[in-house]
Design an enzyme around this catalytic site. Structure first.
Site, PDB file in Angstrom:
ATOM      1  N   GLU A  63      44.576  42.421  34.036  1.00  0.00           N
ATOM      2  CA  GLU A  63      43.824  41.758  35.102  1.00  0.00           C
ATOM      3  C   GLU A  63      44.091  42.438  36.437  1.00  0.00           C
ATOM      4  OE1 GLU A  63      43.009  37.271  36.819  1.00  0.00           O
ATOM      5  OE2 GLU A  63      45.068  37.853  36.351  1.00  0.00           O
ATOM      6  N   TRP A  85      38.921  34.976  32.568  1.00  0.00           N
ATOM      7  CA  TRP A  85      37.934  34.661  33.597  1.00  0.00           C
ATOM      8  C   TRP A  85      36.635  34.118  33.007  1.00  0.00           C
ATOM      9  CZ3 TRP A  85      37.970  34.408  38.864  1.00  0.00           C
ATOM     10  CH2 TRP A  85      39.096  34.923  39.523  1.00  0.00           C
ATOM     11  N   TYR A 127      38.391  38.989  44.145  1.00  0.00           N
ATOM     12  CA  TYR A 127      39.521  39.835  44.557  1.00  0.00           C
ATOM     13  C   TYR A 127      39.214  41.323  44.704  1.00  0.00           C
ATOM     14  CZ  TYR A 127      42.345  35.714  43.381  1.00  0.00           C
ATOM     15  OH  TYR A 127      42.870  34.454  43.323  1.00  0.00           O
ATOM     16  N   CYS A 179      43.238  32.746  45.343  1.00  0.00           N
ATOM     17  CA  CYS A 179      44.483  31.971  45.337  1.00  0.00           C
ATOM     18  C   CYS A 179      45.637  32.828  45.828  1.00  0.00           C
ATOM     19  CB  CYS A 179      44.761  31.426  43.938  1.00  0.00           C
ATOM     20  SG  CYS A 179      43.556  30.218  43.374  1.00  0.00           S
ATOM     21  N   ARG A 205      47.903  30.578  48.308  1.00  0.00           N
ATOM     22  CA  ARG A 205      47.528  29.319  48.973  1.00  0.00           C
ATOM     23  C   ARG A 205      47.542  28.149  47.999  1.00  0.00           C
ATOM     24  NH1 ARG A 205      42.812  27.287  47.290  1.00  0.00           N
ATOM     25  NH2 ARG A 205      41.462  28.730  46.186  1.00  0.00           N
ATOM     26  N   ASP A 208      48.758  27.218  40.373  1.00  0.00           N
ATOM     27  CA  ASP A 208      48.924  26.443  39.143  1.00  0.00           C
ATOM     28  C   ASP A 208      50.212  26.935  38.483  1.00  0.00           C
ATOM     29  OD1 ASP A 208      48.858  25.646  36.477  1.00  0.00           O
ATOM     30  OD2 ASP A 208      47.045  26.754  35.987  1.00  0.00           O
TER      31      ASP A 208
END
Length: 303
Positions: A63, A85, A127, A179, A205, A208
């Site tokens: 990833e 994803w 991203y 994130c 920010r 999980d």
């Protein structure tokens, strides 16, 4: 010396004991705390892949390599057997077409049908787009990764060696808002006889802790290793800073099972070769030795 994985386990325990119960964007609900930090010393090539459950580090690194390409379509990810994803475009496809296609069939069509992939496999300007192709108001693209590497080579004492993905005008077009938001680099030991040490801080920010954080930590360590090799520096620390740190309510059993397990030694990471640029790495360049985790723990993804 206390095993560094206890930093993660302590956060899980804190979330279970005093996390603020909240209704979140997904509707699943979370236990949340605000503000946390973990530090991992990578100077001896330690690769912080959690051991209290098996983490599929190759998927995480794939990833990261995908982010570095600047791509935003899941087709190339699926061709590398990375399905993490798929949930977002699949959910969008089902809602917009009414077709309750299975995930397996959806992924098969994305891989085999370029037109279908173009129509339904893109995640928007997530991203990789922001890292490598940030578009300014004048229509010029900016490669933030290349800029960081250039500064590390030419002005390593700079306090401006960072990149981020929070591009406000493009947030609404993203399948998921960023994130892991800001990456900042710091060089220690400049002017000494030994090689300087490169450290990296990542601000997240929203994290999980059940599923996302174990992936994030090892892929961020992989990124730091690649950048350090490219600028001919030794490894220093990976510093993780979390904003909204949370555990989904349907991950509570996962957390309790992990807390019942004792951490084992972290593995080591060796990069087999030095490509000409940050763009040249493949998963085959990563050699990880000594990884002996506890068994995996499965849990659902909240979309």
């Amino acid at each position: 010396m206390r095993h560094p994985e206890y930093q993660y386990l302590d956060l899980l325990e804190t979330l279970l004991e005093r996390g603020d119960r909240r209704i979140d964007r997904t509707g699943v609900g979370t236990l949340s705390i605000f503000g946390a930090m973990m530090r991992f010393d990578l100077s001896d090539n330690t690769f912080p892949v959690y051991t209290t459950k098996r983490v599929y580090w190759k998927t995480a690194v794939k990833e990261m390599l995908w982010f570095l390409t600047g791509e935003t379509n899941i087709q190339s990810l699926l061709k590398n057997n990375v399905t993490i994803w798929t949930d977002w475009p699949l959910d969008k496809y089902r809602r917009m077409t009414g077709d309750e296609i299975s995930q397996k069939e959806f992924e098969k069509r994305i891989v085999e049908d370029d037109a279908f992939a173009k129509a339904w496999g893109d995640l928007g300007p997530v991203y990789g787009k922001q890292w490598r192709r940030w578009l300014d108001a004048d229509g010029r693209e900016h490669d933030q990764i290349a800029g960081v590497i250039e500064t590390l080579n030419n002005n390593p004492s700079s306090r401006r060696m960072l990149f981020h993905a929070w591009n406000v005008p493009e947030l609404s077009g993203m399948a998921l808002h960023p994130c892991h938001l800001v990456y900042q680099f710091h060089v220690g030991g400049l002017g000494r006889t030994e090689k300087p040490k490169l450290s990296m801080l990542c601000y997240v920010r929203s994290n999980d802790m059940g599923l996302g954080n174990p992936f994030n930590i090892c892929q961020q360590a992989a990124l730091l290793a690649m950048v350090a090799q490219q600028v001919d520096m030794d490894l220093g620390e990976l510093v993780w800073v979390g904003g909204d740190v949370h555990l989904y309510l349907n991950h509570e059993d996962l957390a309790r099972e992990q807390l019942a397990r004792a951490p084992r030694p972290f593995p080591k990471l060796h990069l087999k070769r030095k490509p000409d640029s940050i763009d040249g790495y493949t998963i085959d360049d990563f050699e990880v030795t000594g990884y002996d985790p506890h068994p995996p723990i499965t849990a659902p993804v909240a979309v």
